[in-house]
Each structure stands twice: as C-alpha cells, then as structure tokens.
Motif scaffolding. Structure first.
Motif, PDB file in Angstrom:
ATOM      1  N   ALA A  86       2.196  86.655 -30.767  1.00  0.00           N
ATOM      2  CA  ALA A  86       3.235  85.932 -31.491  1.00  0.00           C
ATOM      3  C   ALA A  86       4.462  85.736 -30.621  1.00  0.00           C
ATOM      4  CB  ALA A  86       3.594  86.681 -32.765  1.00  0.00           C
ATOM      5  N   SER A  87       4.806  86.778 -29.859  1.00  0.00           N
ATOM      6  CA  SER A  87       5.959  86.687 -28.959  1.00  0.00           C
ATOM      7  C   SER A  87       5.731  85.640 -27.875  1.00  0.00           C
ATOM      8  CB  SER A  87       6.222  88.054 -28.323  1.00  0.00           C
ATOM      9  OG  SER A  87       7.289  87.977 -27.398  1.00  0.00           O
ATOM     10  N   MET A  88       4.520  85.615 -27.308  1.00  0.00           N
ATOM     11  CA  MET A  88       4.179  84.629 -26.283  1.00  0.00           C
ATOM     12  C   MET A  88       4.239  83.217 -26.847  1.00  0.00           C
ATOM     13  SD  MET A  88       3.579  85.619 -23.166  1.00  0.00           S
ATOM     14  CE  MET A  88       2.414  84.409 -22.514  1.00  0.00           C
ATOM     15  N   ASP A  89       3.727  83.035 -28.060  1.00  0.00           N
ATOM     16  CA  ASP A  89       3.762  81.712 -28.693  1.00  0.00           C
ATOM     17  C   ASP A  89       5.195  81.255 -28.895  1.00  0.00           C
ATOM     18  OD1 ASP A  89       1.048  81.636 -28.771  1.00  0.00           O
ATOM     19  OD2 ASP A  89       0.844  82.182 -30.883  1.00  0.00           O
ATOM     20  N   SER A  90       6.045  82.156 -29.351  1.00  0.00           N
ATOM     21  CA  SER A  90       7.439  81.818 -29.579  1.00  0.00           C
ATOM     22  C   SER A  90       8.140  81.480 -28.266  1.00  0.00           C
ATOM     23  CB  SER A  90       8.161  82.982 -30.269  1.00  0.00           C
ATOM     24  OG  SER A  90       9.505  82.660 -30.508  1.00  0.00           O
ATOM     25  N   ALA A  91       7.888  82.290 -27.240  1.00  0.00           N
ATOM     26  CA  ALA A  91       8.483  82.042 -25.917  1.00  0.00           C
ATOM     27  C   ALA A  91       8.022  80.700 -25.368  1.00  0.00           C
ATOM     28  CB  ALA A  91       8.105  83.167 -24.957  1.00  0.00           C
ATOM     29  N   THR A  92       6.744  80.406 -25.556  1.00  0.00           N
ATOM     30  CA  THR A  92       6.207  79.129 -25.080  1.00  0.00           C
ATOM     31  C   THR A  92       6.849  77.959 -25.799  1.00  0.00           C
ATOM     32  OG1 THR A  92       4.079  80.171 -24.579  1.00  0.00           O
ATOM     33  CG2 THR A  92       4.097  77.766 -24.801  1.00  0.00           C
ATOM     34  N   ASP A  93       6.971  78.069 -27.108  1.00  0.00           N
ATOM     35  CA  ASP A  93       7.571  76.982 -27.892  1.00  0.00           C
ATOM     36  C   ASP A  93       8.998  76.702 -27.446  1.00  0.00           C
ATOM     37  OD1 ASP A  93       5.253  76.752 -29.332  1.00  0.00           O
ATOM     38  OD2 ASP A  93       5.981  77.889 -31.077  1.00  0.00           O
ATOM     39  N   VAL A  94       9.783  77.753 -27.225  1.00  0.00           N
ATOM     40  CA  VAL A  94      11.180  77.588 -26.807  1.00  0.00           C
ATOM     41  C   VAL A  94      11.239  76.965 -25.416  1.00  0.00           C
ATOM     42  CG1 VAL A  94      13.318  78.800 -26.214  1.00  0.00           C
ATOM     43  CG2 VAL A  94      12.015  79.487 -28.224  1.00  0.00           C
ATOM     44  N   PHE A  95      10.402  77.465 -24.525  1.00  0.00           N
ATOM     45  CA  PHE A  95      10.416  76.959 -23.144  1.00  0.00           C
ATOM     46  C   PHE A  95      10.021  75.490 -23.106  1.00  0.00           C
ATOM     47  CE2 PHE A  95       8.726  76.237 -18.892  1.00  0.00           C
ATOM     48  CZ  PHE A  95       9.693  76.835 -18.095  1.00  0.00           C
ATOM     49  N   VAL A  96       8.972  75.127 -23.812  1.00  0.00           N
ATOM     50  CA  VAL A  96       8.505  73.732 -23.839  1.00  0.00           C
ATOM     51  C   VAL A  96       9.575  72.824 -24.435  1.00  0.00           C
ATOM     52  CG1 VAL A  96       6.836  72.150 -24.891  1.00  0.00           C
ATOM     53  CG2 VAL A  96       6.055  74.300 -23.879  1.00  0.00           C
ATOM     54  N   ALA A  97      10.259  73.297 -25.465  1.00  0.00           N
ATOM     55  CA  ALA A  97      11.299  72.490 -26.111  1.00  0.00           C
ATOM     56  C   ALA A  97      12.435  72.158 -25.149  1.00  0.00           C
ATOM     57  CB  ALA A  97      11.853  73.232 -27.329  1.00  0.00           C
TER      58      ALA A  97
END
Length: 315
Positions: A22-33
């Motif tokens: 879940a943490s990786m998914d959240s980090a990925t979403d923020v980075f991609v944004a």
C-alpha cells in the motif's frame, strides 16, 4: 517456537506485505502525479534531458524509502530532493563541459503545443534562456528556476539549497538582475512565430540568400553543437550576412538527401533535419519581432534521443 516451523516469520510477513504494498502504491501515485514537474525542474537546472532522467531515477529511489505519513507537503518534498540531486550533478557537468569540443548547447526536446501556450514555461525552457542560465552559478540557477518559473516560496527554496531564507532572497535578486541583462527579447505571438518559421524554412530549403537576409535579424547568432562527433561550427557566427551565407551554403550537410520538417523544440519553433531519412540534427529558432534572432543547431547524436517523440513538461 522454532524458525523451522515457519510460524514466527509466517505471522509477520502477511501483515507487513500489505502495508508495504500500500505504501509503494501511494508513493508511486504521488511520484507519477508530479513526474512532469520534477523532470522540468531538473531539465531547467541541467540543460540535459538524459541527466534529468537520471536525477528522476535517483529521486524515485530516495522517495520510496520516505515515510509518507510524516510528509506534509509532498510536492515540496519531491522538488527538494530533485533540486539537491540536480545541484550535485550540475557541478559535475561543469567539469565535463570544460573538455567539450566546440560550443555546448542544451539537449533539445520535442515539445507539445501546450508547452508553447504557457508563455512562462516556453520561455524558461527555450534554448536562448537555457544558455543564459548556463552563465549563472549552480545555486543561483536553482534559486532562479524555483522562484521565477515555479513560484516556490523562499522558505522552501532555502531548505532545498541549504541556505537561509535571507541568503536565498539575495541570490534571487542577483540572479534576476543577471538574467534580465542577458535574457532574450520578450515573447512574440504564435502566429508571428509560425510565419517567421515558414519563411525561414523556405529560405533554408532553397538556399535563397535574399530570402534569408529578409528573415534574419541584423544581430542574429548561429551556434551548432556536434560534440566532436559530427561536423559543426567551432565558434558562434554573428550577423545576418554571415549567417545567411552559412545557411545558403548548406550549413548542416552537403551533398546528401536532406529534408527539413517544422517542429516544436523547447516550447518554440524549430526544424527537424533528416539526411537519407535519418535524424541528423535539430535547429531551434528564436524569433523576435518577426525576425530570426537565434539559430541553435544540435547535431551531436548523443543529444538527439529526446526529439523522436514529444516530451511532457509542466510547472
């Protein structure tokens, strides 16, 4: 309980893995944004798309180890990481440029029309402006880019560059004055720019000296970058007469099947040059008051990977 039974590790990992995922998914979403913004910051600081991509990769590796719950302003945090890494790389690039063969030009980017529509962004990534930014010290460049282009407040910039807010304000003032004394003329309308590019392209394709003299400003400057790999000018050519004769003689390639295609380069007009169907170079064109005031020709093949498809920039 023995490790062999698997119960000790077996009870911990199922609990850890979902949290980590879940943490990786959240980090990925923020980075991609924020990826396009981060790339633009790094590119404006470095003038190199390849190095900007490397900085983004390093930023991602650091970002995934951050406790997101402890980060209040994620955009600011990411910009801070990118700035620090880009500053380190910028100082290393300065040493590389000392041994560069011939004039050094920024790595050109093929950009979409929406970049040109953002006047501030287009001006900040233009070849002419990037060359002006090259004359700033690394920290001054970082402060100018973050403040003038991206509107980052002085406190955040201070954290990013490791200076006090008062020192950052002084750096910003000095950088603004430096850039103002050297920056290109003001932006022109898209229609005026397109008309000038069409005229320039026709003159270049035909080698018509008179047409070239009609479209070139008296103080036009031509620069080319072959990186010691491809034939290029070893010094700037200045003045309408000199540049017109250079272009009329076939500046980029003699005795070859050549085609010239209008494109958007670094948020402004440009020409993609192909020889025998292969990309041979890019010419970014600076237009002011209907006249071409700058022509920046990149032939170094190591700098042409980002002109094969459009690059997304944002601020």
């Amino acid at each position: 309980m023995s490790e062999r039974s698997g119960r000790t590790t077996g009870t911990a990992e199922p609990l850890d893995r979902p949290d980590r995922a879940a943490s990786m998914d959240s980090a990925t979403d923020v980075f991609v944004a924020h990826r396009n913004l981060l790339f633009t910051v790094a590119y404006e600081m470095l003038g190199s798309a390849a190095d900007a991509e490397d900085v983004l990769q390093e930023t991602w590796l650091r970002w995934v180890d951050v406790d997101l719950a402890a980060v209040r302003e994620r955009r600011a945090y990411l910009v801070r990481i990118v700035t620090r890494l880009a500053l380190d790389r910028l100082r290393a690039l300065a040493r590389r440029k000392e041994s560069y063969v011939g004039p050094w030009l920024p790595e050109p980017l093929l950009t979409a029309s929406d970049v040109a529509e953002d006047v501030v962004l287009a001006d900040s990534v233009s070849m002419a402006m990037l060359l002006v930014l090259e004359t700033l010290a690394p920290t001054e460049r970082a402060v100018f880019v973050l403040r003038e282009v991206f509107g980052v407040d002085y406190g955040e910039i201070a954290e990013a560059v490791g200076k006090s807010p008062a020192a950052v304000r002084q750096l910003a003032y000095r950088a603004r004055a430096h850039v103002a004394a050297r920056r290109p003329r003001g932006p022109v309308s898209p229609a005026e720019t397109r008309a000038a590019l069409r005229a320039f392209q026709r003159a270049v394709e035909t080698g018509d000296l008179r047409r070239l003299l009609d479209i070139l400003a008296p103080d036009v400057v031509a620069l080319s970058d072959g990186g010691g790999i491809k034939h290029a000018l070893l010094r700037p050519v200045v003045g309408a007469d000199n540049v017109a004769r250079l272009l009329a003689a076939g500046w980029w390639k003699r005795d070859a099947a050549r085609s010239v295609e209008p494109v958007q380069v670094n948020g402004g007009p440009g020409l993609l040059v192909r020889v025998d169907g292969e990309i041979d170079g890019v010419v970014a064109v600076r237009v002011d008051s209907g006249y071409v005031t700058g022509a920046y020709h990149v032939r170094n093949p190591e700098k042409l990977s980002h002109v094969r498809q459009e690059n997304a920039l944002s601020r």
